[in-house]
Scaffold this active site. Structure first.
Site, PDB file in Angstrom:
ATOM      1  N   ASN A  19      37.033  53.833  28.718  1.00 36.93           N
ATOM      2  CA  ASN A  19      38.003  52.771  28.460  1.00 36.93           C
ATOM      3  C   ASN A  19      37.315  51.530  27.933  1.00 36.93           C
ATOM      4  O   ASN A  19      36.107  51.361  28.057  1.00 36.93           O
ATOM      5  CB  ASN A  19      38.735  52.355  29.751  1.00 36.93           C
ATOM      6  CG  ASN A  19      39.611  53.441  30.323  1.00 36.93           C
ATOM      7  OD1 ASN A  19      40.182  54.245  29.600  1.00 36.93           O
ATOM      8  ND2 ASN A  19      39.722  53.456  31.638  1.00 36.93           N
ATOM      9  N   LYS A  48      35.825  55.213  34.171  1.00 32.07           N
ATOM     10  CA  LYS A  48      34.994  55.732  35.255  1.00 32.07           C
ATOM     11  C   LYS A  48      33.941  56.722  34.746  1.00 32.07           C
ATOM     12  O   LYS A  48      32.803  56.723  35.207  1.00 32.07           O
ATOM     13  CB  LYS A  48      35.869  56.377  36.329  1.00 32.07           C
ATOM     14  CG  LYS A  48      36.803  55.385  37.028  1.00 32.07           C
ATOM     15  CD  LYS A  48      37.496  56.006  38.221  1.00 32.07           C
ATOM     16  CE  LYS A  48      36.565  56.113  39.401  1.00 32.07           C
ATOM     17  NZ  LYS A  48      36.113  54.817  39.910  1.00 32.07           N
ATOM     18  N   GLY A  49      34.312  57.563  33.786  1.00 33.24           N
ATOM     19  CA  GLY A  49      33.335  58.506  33.262  1.00 33.24           C
ATOM     20  C   GLY A  49      32.208  57.823  32.526  1.00 33.24           C
ATOM     21  O   GLY A  49      31.025  58.080  32.766  1.00 33.24           O
ATOM     22  N   ASP A 255      31.620  53.181  40.729  1.00 35.71           N
ATOM     23  CA  ASP A 255      31.056  54.059  39.705  1.00 35.71           C
ATOM     24  C   ASP A 255      29.532  54.004  39.718  1.00 35.71           C
ATOM     25  O   ASP A 255      28.867  55.023  39.527  1.00 35.71           O
ATOM     26  CB  ASP A 255      31.577  53.650  38.324  1.00 35.71           C
ATOM     27  CG  ASP A 255      33.079  53.820  38.201  1.00 35.71           C
ATOM     28  OD1 ASP A 255      33.635  54.695  38.895  1.00 35.71           O
ATOM     29  OD2 ASP A 255      33.701  53.078  37.429  1.00 35.71           O
TER      30      ASP A 255
END
Length: 309
Positions: A19, A48-49, A255
């Site tokens: 994002n 988050k990834g 994260d």
């Protein structure tokens, strides 16, 4: 005699969201129907990834990220951030959706409220997973979150090899298929997520025990400033104390924690030692602004090794 291609060494694969974070600091959050004045708008790469991939790479890991971004300026920003962090980012075909966006309001104590527009993240599909099945099968650790379709998470778990350790952060929380839960080692949650998935409002220990009955091989519950709790499959529960630091922005701290944990596990470290390291990195992440920031002290901890010495 035909030769067999060697299986690539893939320490850590992250499958998840990417994002752009639009961040505004406020003195207080608005009530329904109310307008409040905020600070200048800050634009940061996030998701988050991508957060986990960048943090793990900055800590010293070799990381691959599978994520979908849009063909737009926000996607270009994310791609530059990933390349700058030396994350292996095999670009997947662009979809007809904009890059995912998170709108973040940060309060005076560094706490935040977030609204996420998934955008291209919603198009990360099992077909994308199939195109990179060899990477997933060879990975030492596969790290997942739930800002992408659950069907894609399930496909990634199915593609993981028998020796691949699956680390899953169920955020935002959702009911998980048994075949996913039983591969988690660990399932990594904060206290809100643990209460949701366990159905228990009791102690973190009770929530962890309830979650273990659902099938995960281990459970890690983050406790904010109090550190974290580790529940192993044999019933052993360990509390890891927190580290006190000045809080600037909590965005992305979870994260950073998960990234540090996944990286140390990919290096063969035991789960309790990996969580001790992750607690230190997660604490340092809140002392800088932005979801992909790591303070100078956090980088020093990474350079010094897992004991932070």
């Amino acid at each position: 005699m035909p030769t067999t291609s060697p299986v690539p060494d893939v320490p850590l694969v992250v499958v998840g969201s990417a994002n752009v974070d639009l961040v505004v600091r406020v003195e207080r959050r608005p009530l329904p129907g109310e307008t409040v004045r905020g600070g200048d708008l800050a634009v940061h790469p996030g998701g988050k990834g991508a957060n986990q991939a960048v943090a793990a790479a900055r800590l010293g890991g070799r990381v691959t990220l599978l994520a979908q971004i849009g063909d737009d300026p926000h996607g270009e920003l994310i791609t530059r951030a990933l390349r700058d962090a030396d994350v292996d980012f095999p670009e997947l075909p662009h979809r007809d959706r904009p890059t995912g966006t998170a709108m973040i309001v940060v309060g005076p104590e560094g706490d935040n409220s977030i609204v996420v527009s998934p955008g291209a993240n919603a198009r990360l599909s099992p077909r994308d997973i199939a195109e990179h099945r060899e990477r997933l099968f060879a990975a030492r650790v596969l790290s997942l979150q739930l800002e992408i379709p659950l069907a894609t998470v399930t496909a990634a778990v199915r593609a993981a090899g028998p020796g691949t350790r699956v680390v899953l952060n169920p955020s935002p929380p959702a009911d998980l298929p048994t075949e996913v839960l039983t591969r988690c080692d660990p399932l990594v949650l904060n206290q809100h997520e643990a209460r949701y998935l366990s159905g228990s409002d009791a102690t973190p220990e009770a929530a962890a025990e309830a979650l273990l009955t659902r099938g995960p091989r281990s459970v890690v519950i983050t406790l904010g400033a109090e550190g974290a709790l580790v529940a192993e499959g044999d019933g052993t529960i360990t509390r890891v104390p927190g580290v006190r630091v000045p809080v600037v922005d909590t965005t992305g701290a979870g994260d950073a924690f998960t990234a540090a944990l996944a990286w140390r596990l990919s290096e063969g470290e035991g789960i309790v030692a990996a969580v001790r390291y992750a607690v230190r990195i997660g604490a340092e992440a809140v002392s800088a602004t932005g979801a992909q920031s790591l303070s100078p002290r956090g980088r020093a901890i990474a350079a010094a090794g897992a004991d932070g010495s």
